[in-house]
Design an enzyme around this catalytic site. Structure first.
Site, PDB file in Angstrom:
ATOM      1  N   GLU A   1       4.151  -0.579  -2.969  1.00 34.48           N
ATOM      2  CA  GLU A   1       3.082  -1.566  -3.104  1.00 34.48           C
ATOM      3  C   GLU A   1       1.860  -1.221  -2.257  1.00 34.48           C
ATOM      4  O   GLU A   1       1.476  -1.986  -1.379  1.00 34.48           O
ATOM      5  CB  GLU A   1       3.592  -2.965  -2.757  1.00 34.48           C
ATOM      6  CG  GLU A   1       4.632  -3.442  -3.736  1.00 34.48           C
ATOM      7  CD  GLU A   1       4.797  -4.953  -3.779  1.00 34.48           C
ATOM      8  OE1 GLU A   1       4.070  -5.669  -3.078  1.00 34.48           O
ATOM      9  OE2 GLU A   1       5.661  -5.397  -4.546  1.00 34.48           O
TER      10      GLU A   1
ATOM     11  N   GLU B   1      11.810  -3.490  -7.398  1.00 35.63           N
ATOM     12  CA  GLU B   1      11.961  -4.833  -6.822  1.00 35.63           C
ATOM     13  C   GLU B   1      11.986  -5.844  -7.954  1.00 35.63           C
ATOM     14  O   GLU B   1      11.192  -5.744  -8.882  1.00 35.63           O
ATOM     15  CB  GLU B   1      10.819  -5.172  -5.844  1.00 35.63           C
ATOM     16  CG  GLU B   1      10.977  -4.512  -4.502  1.00 35.63           C
ATOM     17  CD  GLU B   1       9.850  -4.805  -3.519  1.00 35.63           C
ATOM     18  OE1 GLU B   1       9.297  -5.923  -3.536  1.00 35.63           O
ATOM     19  OE2 GLU B   1       9.531  -3.884  -2.739  1.00 35.63           O
TER      20      GLU B   1
HETATM   21  C1  GAL Z   1       6.929  -7.337  -2.204  1.00 32.03           C
HETATM   22  C2  GAL Z   1       7.076  -6.327  -1.083  1.00 32.03           C
HETATM   23  C3  GAL Z   1       8.283  -6.651  -0.236  1.00 32.03           C
HETATM   24  C4  GAL Z   1       8.282  -8.098   0.126  1.00 32.03           C
HETATM   25  C5  GAL Z   1       8.280  -8.929  -1.122  1.00 32.03           C
HETATM   26  C6  GAL Z   1       8.319 -10.416  -0.866  1.00 32.03           C
HETATM   27  O1  GAL Z   1       5.628  -7.368  -2.654  1.00 32.03           O
HETATM   28  O2  GAL Z   1       7.195  -5.029  -1.580  1.00 32.03           O
HETATM   29  O3  GAL Z   1       8.274  -5.856   0.901  1.00 32.03           O
HETATM   30  O4  GAL Z   1       7.176  -8.361   0.907  1.00 32.03           O
HETATM   31  O5  GAL Z   1       7.116  -8.649  -1.837  1.00 32.03           O
HETATM   32  O6  GAL Z   1       8.195 -11.138  -2.070  1.00 32.03           O
END
Ligand code: GAL
Length: 940
Positions: free
Chosen positions: A439, A514
């Protein structure tokens, strides 16, 4: 001829036997764990006085070699500092405050806390005379962060990364046959991540001794290729020569299987590298019928690399590895050993309840086992290189890993970090993919991101061509990073059109790096924003994010997607989204910070695992809710489930693939029962029963613990008179232990501001306003006379060392915040004279029996506020004009003993992590609370 060949065979077998036995004998290379007995103190980020005068010297350690000053000096007096063992995280020891960092879980350490952002560590070690001639080095697995290391006052270097391992050669600085001092100054004033990162030496430290000709740090690279019924194992080894030997050496490579049987070997004579140069040698070994590494059978092999010089083994280096194949296919997803495998992954940070980032090795195994039990087969190290033990646990337990570097870029800071991570980790069979970023909002969708990815990806290939590269991308799918990255890492379906991206980039495999980011509090079934409670029913957390079920259905339905990684497996400190203070941990985990499951774990077990599952949520203790409708969900992989309340059927429902079942049930106390059917047959029954009130404390060693290990995770709960777990209990429990120590306590409550650890509080009080008067008496006073007030002048100022008085009387002050009788106050005297008499508030005090320069001060002679200290002494004489004389009288240490460990249960559970003392047979943990029967646990 015959004789000769027989002799050769004999010689050969002798060689094989001796090399085999030496393979197990580490005497040629020693690695000594240095976790025990460090001294620790806080310094200060900008006030050099509070940083013990470090770097104040006329010449600094950067000016002249060996000029480490303050605590960096070899002989600095650290007797008053705290004693501790590694791993250590000073952030977790601190209280919480709203002024703390959201990212770091509101601990009062690091960024914004100059008094708690510098940690000094000192340790003394003996190195025998017989080591002279060896290469001696210090190996650090990771220090958070920006650490400077000194050895006997010599500056060794600065390591910025809080995550990468590093080594320093100290050979030239060693005091052979005597004491040596290791000093580390860690500076945690900056954050590298937006999540909790701890502070200090939170991973292992080793002393390493090798021959001048040796395998370099992380100097082997083992790859394999399956061939017919066997595997070619290619073993590269990099050897360095830090000595003057010229001539040939023999490199012997032996592969051992898990039963310790020799599976292959190879040897060759080569020319030793030149002085301070390296050579890389490659050998090919053939392993017949190899046992492949897989999730179900994580078979490991061991490569033993030996170097022989003049017929003697001079180095022996071990590399655990595995034989397996991996493949990403843009149409069909991921393959392990030729078999399709959907990645059922979680993202995780490295902290755990009670102990922060200072995890004993056993806790790595504990956590990986919990994830495996949930049905997970893959782990993403978000967003930094992990500790080596995490990878060891994944190798040994069968968990695939995405290994991730911290920051994207093309400069030394970024590429060198990537290289070191890859060289350290590339032999782990568990690692199937490198991640070079996550990200990076500034560059994700643009040309800069594209350029950086191209460099990092190609660079990664030059270090390990056997694994693909990914980046976790949250915006700008179809452009920038996502247009060039080898394996597309989708961060959240809500962030773009995954199918559209895939239609445009047909040859690019993809996975959900993610997914989720759902909010849930363990054991909570009604969202209450005032209390910062998020109900544990799986739900869409935010408009552009999806529930776990929605996310998994999406990935499960698409063959081309290799799988998904849930954000996150465990809750972690920091990022308490959707709340802020006083929530201090995240809500994202499938499990809480302790590893207690939230209900989503049972959804995942149902569809990720391979055992029958039946789980009812919520619990059935809803006093006051009688007659009100409650959502009852069942997680299961049965075909049909029938629900009963107090034996009355509430209907049988059919389960859809990757789904769950719901009923609305009017609350009446009693028993909620679910019966699960497969192919029309009853296979499982579970109940949720209204309990009686809490009566007993129950302690149990968690079943995920490693048998006979030193560290044990203990579950604390309360039960009613029938032995039923009471899911609503929040009693405060107090603990005591014999035969061991408590490392930390937790309960999974994101809003708990209770202490994680209970330590003696140690404060160091400076002696100020230090003054002197000359005395013509050679005899020192035994009672304190009255000294003329006007004759005091600043101590040691303009001292004429050639004409010193026969004796001096010094006077100084120190402030005590309080004078509690339970405090232990000591004066650690630093010699300013040859004979010494010390008076505190006019009372003569005597040195302690164990240390003639330590005075224990009774509270009867101390007072709150200003105290006066007088020191009568005969002066030290200079031998040489340029001798620098000590003018520091020492320091006052105040120890406030720790309170007993305690913790509230949160919705029925708390966790306590204990560690057995060396040489004790039994650890006994006791837990008590008002109105409850005490619980005891004995571990042998
Ligand atoms: C993502 C990020 C993670 C965490 C997550 C929380 O954008 O890559 O590290 O912050 O969001 O929702």
């Amino acid at each position: 001829m015959k004789m000769n060949s027989l002799k050769r065979t004999l010689l050969l077998s002798v060689f094989v036997i001796s090399s085999l036995s030496l393979a197990q004998n580490k005497s040629e290379r020693e690695q000594i764990l240095l976790d025990k007995d460090w001294r620790f103190s806080f310094g200060h980020i900008y006030d050099t006085q509070k940083d013990f005068g470090h770097a104040e010297g006329y010449f600094s350690y950067l000016t002249k070699t060996g000029f480490g000053d303050g605590p960096a000096a070899k002989d600095f007096d650290d007797r008053a500092w705290r004693k501790l063992d590694l791993p250590h995280d000073w952030a977790v020891e601190q209280d919480f405050s709203e002024k703390g960092s959201f990212s770091h879980g509101f601990k009062t350490a690091g960024k914004g806390f100059p008094e708690k952002s510098i940690g000094w560590y000192r340790k003394k070690i003996n190195i025998p005379e017989t080591d002279n001639g060896k290469i001696i080095s210090l190996k650090f697995d990771g220090v958070f962060r920006n650490s400077k290391v000194f050895f006997n006052g010599y500056y060794l270097g600065t390591e910025q990364s809080g995550y990468n391992g590093f080594e320093y050669d100290v050979t030239a600085y060693v005091n052979y046959g005597g004491e040596n001092t290791i000093v580390v100054r860690a500076d945690a004033s900056m954050e590298e991540g937006w999540f909790y990162e701890g502070a200090g030496i939170y991973r292992h430290v080793y002393l390493q001794k090798t021959n001048p000709i040796h395998v370099v740090a992380n100097g082997t690279y083992v790859t394999s290729e399956l061939k017919n019924n066997g595997a070619d194992v290619i073993a590269d080894v990099t050897i360095e020569n830090k000595g003057n030997y010229k001539g040939s050496i023999e490199i012997i490579q032996t592969v051992f299987d898990k039963a310790n049987k020799r599976a292959a070997n190879f040897s060759e004579n080569v020319l030793a590298p030149e002085f301070y140069q390296t050579i890389t040698h490659s050998s090919k070994l053939y392993v017949e019928n190899p046992l492949l590494w897989s999730i179900e059978s994580p078979n490991l092999y061991r490569l033993v690399t030996q170097i022989k010089q003049d017929g003697k083994i001079i180095d022996s280096y071990e590399t655990p590895f595995g034989i397996r194949t991996i493949k990403f296919d843009p149409e069909n997803g991921f393959f392990l050993n030729g078999k399709s495998l959907k990645l059922k992954g979680t993202n995780n940070h490295q902290d755990h309840a009670g102990i922060g980032t200072a995890l004993p090795d056993e806790i790595q195994y504990y956590r990986i086992k919990k994830l495996k039990e949930m049905g997970s087969n893959a782990y993403r190290c978000s967003h930094h290189p992990p500790t080596p033990e995490l990878l060891k646990a994944c190798d040994e337990l069968g968990m695939l890993v995405i290994d991730e570097t911290r920051l994207m870029g093309i400069n030394d800071y970024h590429l060198n970090d990537l290289k070191r991570m890859m060289e350290r980790d590339r032999n782990h069979p568990s690692i199937f993919c490198w991640s070079v970023g996550n990200e990076e909002w500034n560059i994700e969708g643009n040309i800069v991101g594209e350029r950086i990815t191209n460099v990092m990806q190609n660079y990664a290939k030059s270090i390990d061509p056997t694994r693909p590269v990914t980046v976790g991308i949250s915006s700008g799918f179809r452009s920038g990073i996502s247009s060039v990255v080898e394996i597309m890492g989708y961060n959240y379906l809500g962030n773009g059109d995954i199918d559209a991206h895939r239609s445009q980039f047909k040859n690019q495999p993809g996975m959900g790096t993610e997914e989720g980011s759902t909010f849930a509090t363990r054991g909570i079934y009604f969202t209450d924003d005032a209390k910062h409670y998020q109900s544990a029913y799986d739900k869409k957390p935010r408009p552009s994010f999806y529930s776990i079920e929605e996310g998994w259905k999406f990935y499960a339905e698409r063959k081309y997607l290799a799988g998904m990684f849930i954000w996150t497996g465990f809750d972690y400190r920091g990022e308490p989204t959707p709340y802020g203070w006083p929530s201090v941990t995240s809500y994202f985990g499938m499990m809480d910070v302790c590893g207690f499951p939230k209900d989503n774990v049972f959804y995942l077990k149902s569809w990720w695992g391979n055992k029958p599952v039946l789980h009812i949520m919520p619990h059935w203790n809803w006093n006051g809710m009688e007659g009100k409708e409650i959502d009852v969900w069942v997680h299961s992989n049965c075909d049909e489930v029938e629900l009963f309340l107090n034996k009355k059927s509430l209907g049988k429902k059919k389960m859809q693939q990757n789904s769950h079942l719901e009923w609305k049930v009017k609350y009446t106390p009693g028993t909620l029962e679910a019966i699960g059917y497969k192919n029309g047959k009853k296979v499982l029954t579970v109940i949720q029963k209204t309990t009686e009130k809490a009566e007993n404390i129950k302690l149990s060693a968690d079943k995920e613990n490693i048998p006979n290990s030193k560290t044990t995770v203990v579950t604390v709960e309360v039960t009613d008179k029938n032995g039923l777990h009471v899911p609503t209990s929040n009693n405060e429990i107090t603990f005591s232990i014999k035969g061991g120590k408590i490392l930390g306590v937790g309960n999974g409550d994101p809003t708990s501001l209770e202490k994680d650890q209970f330590h003696d509080v140690l404060s160091l009080v400076q002696i100020t306003n230090f003054q002197e008067q000359k005395s013509s008496e050679a005899n020192l006073p035994q009672e304190l006379p009255n000294y003329p007030e006007n004759d005091w002048k600043t101590a040691f100022k303009d001292r004429d060392y050639k004409n010193q008085a026969p004796s001096y009387i010094y006077k100084g002050e120190f402030d005590l915040k309080n004078n509690a009788v339970s405090n232990i106050v000591s004066f650690f005297y630093k010699k300013i004279g040859v004979e010494t008499v010390v008076f505190v508030n006019g009372n003569k005090v005597n040195p302690s029996a164990d240390d003639s320069q330590k005075y224990i001060l009774d509270s009867a002679i101390l007072k709150e506020g200003k105290n006066t200290i007088h020191i009568a002494a005969k002066p030290l004489q200079k031998i040489k004009d340029w001798d620098v004389m000590n003018t520091d009288p020492g320091i006052i240490q105040v120890v406030t003993p720790a309170e007993p460990y305690k913790r509230k249960l949160f919705n029925g559970y708390a966790q306590i992590i204990i560690q057995k003392e060396d040489n004790t047979k039994e650890v006994i943990l006791s837990a008590s609370a008002k109105g409850l029967r005490t619980g005891n646990l004995s571990l042998k």
